[in-house]
Design a protein around this motif. Structure first.
Motif, PDB file in Angstrom:
ATOM      1  N   GLY A  73       0.818  -1.215   0.000  1.00  0.00           N
ATOM      2  CA  GLY A  73       0.000   0.000   0.000  1.00  0.00           C
ATOM      3  C   GLY A  73       0.847   1.258   0.000  1.00  0.00           C
ATOM      4  N   ILE A  74       1.942   1.224   0.746  1.00  0.00           N
ATOM      5  CA  ILE A  74       2.850   2.381   0.749  1.00  0.00           C
ATOM      6  C   ILE A  74       3.474   2.558  -0.635  1.00  0.00           C
ATOM      7  N   ALA A  75       3.898   1.459  -1.244  1.00  0.00           N
ATOM      8  CA  ALA A  75       4.492   1.540  -2.582  1.00  0.00           C
ATOM      9  C   ALA A  75       3.478   2.032  -3.612  1.00  0.00           C
ATOM     10  N   LEU A  76       2.212   1.636  -3.455  1.00  0.00           N
ATOM     11  CA  LEU A  76       1.158   2.041  -4.390  1.00  0.00           C
ATOM     12  C   LEU A  76       0.550   3.398  -4.019  1.00  0.00           C
ATOM     13  N   ASN A  77       0.957   3.938  -2.874  1.00  0.00           N
ATOM     14  CA  ASN A  77       0.518   5.244  -2.389  1.00  0.00           C
ATOM     15  C   ASN A  77      -0.994   5.344  -2.199  1.00  0.00           C
ATOM     16  N   GLY A  78      -1.575   4.292  -1.600  1.00  0.00           N
ATOM     17  CA  GLY A  78      -3.007   4.372  -1.344  1.00  0.00           C
ATOM     18  C   GLY A  78      -3.563   3.121  -0.713  1.00  0.00           C
ATOM     19  N   ASP A  79      -4.874   3.068  -0.637  1.00  0.00           N
ATOM     20  CA  ASP A  79      -5.577   1.942  -0.041  1.00  0.00           C
ATOM     21  C   ASP A  79      -5.298   0.689  -0.863  1.00  0.00           C
ATOM     22  N   ALA A  80      -5.014  -0.418  -0.191  1.00  0.00           N
ATOM     23  CA  ALA A  80      -4.598  -1.624  -0.899  1.00  0.00           C
ATOM     24  C   ALA A  80      -5.079  -2.877  -0.187  1.00  0.00           C
ATOM     25  N   LEU A  81      -5.101  -3.967  -0.937  1.00  0.00           N
ATOM     26  CA  LEU A  81      -5.460  -5.284  -0.425  1.00  0.00           C
ATOM     27  C   LEU A  81      -4.472  -6.308  -0.964  1.00  0.00           C
ATOM     28  N   THR A  82      -4.231  -7.349  -0.199  1.00  0.00           N
ATOM     29  CA  THR A  82      -3.439  -8.461  -0.698  1.00  0.00           C
ATOM     30  C   THR A  82      -4.324  -9.281  -1.619  1.00  0.00           C
ATOM     31  N   SER A  83      -3.863  -9.525  -2.854  1.00  0.00           N
ATOM     32  CA  SER A  83      -4.651 -10.362  -3.764  1.00  0.00           C
ATOM     33  C   SER A  83      -4.223 -11.819  -3.673  1.00  0.00           C
ATOM     34  N   GLU A  84      -3.000 -12.070  -3.225  1.00  0.00           N
ATOM     35  CA  GLU A  84      -2.541 -13.433  -2.985  1.00  0.00           C
ATOM     36  C   GLU A  84      -1.234 -13.378  -2.230  1.00  0.00           C
TER      37      GLU A  84
END
Length: 139
Positions: A73-84
Motif C-alpha cells: 500500500g505504501i508503494a502504491l501510495n493508497g488503499d490496498a489489499l493483498t490479492s494473494e
C-alpha cells in the motif's frame, strides 16, 4: 490506505493500522514504518499458540498478510489489499515476540509484489517463516 491527494502515506498507514480491529485484538504493534520497509511486532500470548506451544500458523499468516499489504500500500501510495500470498514455514515459532519485516520487491500502477520475513525476536533472531505476495490498489 486511501490516497489523500499528496497526503502523508506513512501517517495514513499508521492510522489505518491503529484502527484494525483484528490487529488490536491480537495486540500487534507497528514498530517501524518507512517508504522502504515495514515492521510489525506481536507479543506471543498463550491464546496464539497451538497444541505444541508454538505460534499457530494462522498467526504467522496474519503477520505476513498484514505486513505485505502495508508495504504494498505504501508503494502504491493508497488503499490496498493483498490479492494473494504464499508462506513457507521454516521452523516452529516459539518465543516471547514475533517480528514481521516486509518490503516491496517491485511495484507499478496496478500491483506491488512484496516479501516478508518473520522472526522470533530473542537473541539471536531466528527466521521462522518467509512469504511473498501481490498487493493491489482498492478501487
Amino acid at each position: 490506505m486511501v490516497d489523500h491527494e499528496g497526503g502523508d502515506i506513512l501517517n495514513l498507514a499508521r492510522a489505518i493500522f491503529a484502527e484494525q480491529p483484528f490487529t488490536q485484538f491480537l495486540g500487534s504493534e507497528l514498530a517501524n514504518i518507512s517508504q522502504e520497509k515495514i515492521e510489525i511486532r506481536l507479543p506471543l500470548k498463550p491464546q496464539l499458540l497451538q497444541q505444541h506451544g508454538y505460534a499457530h500458523g494462522g498467526v504467522l499468516s496474519y503477520l505476513a498478510d498484514n505486513a505485505i499489504t502495508f508495504a504494498g500500500g505504501i508503494a502504491l501510495n493508497g488503499d490496498a489489499l493483498t490479492s494473494e500470498f504464499k508462506i513457507n514455514y521454516l521452523r516452529p515459532a516459539k518465543g516471547a515476540v514475533l517480528v514481521a519485516r516486509a518490503e516491496t520487491l517491485s511495484s507499478g500502477r496496478r500491483q506491488a509484489v512484496c516479501r516478508c520475513d518473520i522472526f522470533v525476536e530473542e537473541a539471536p533472531e531466528t527466521l521462522v517463516a518467509v512469504a511473498q505476495g501481490t498487493v493491489v490498489p482498492v478501487g
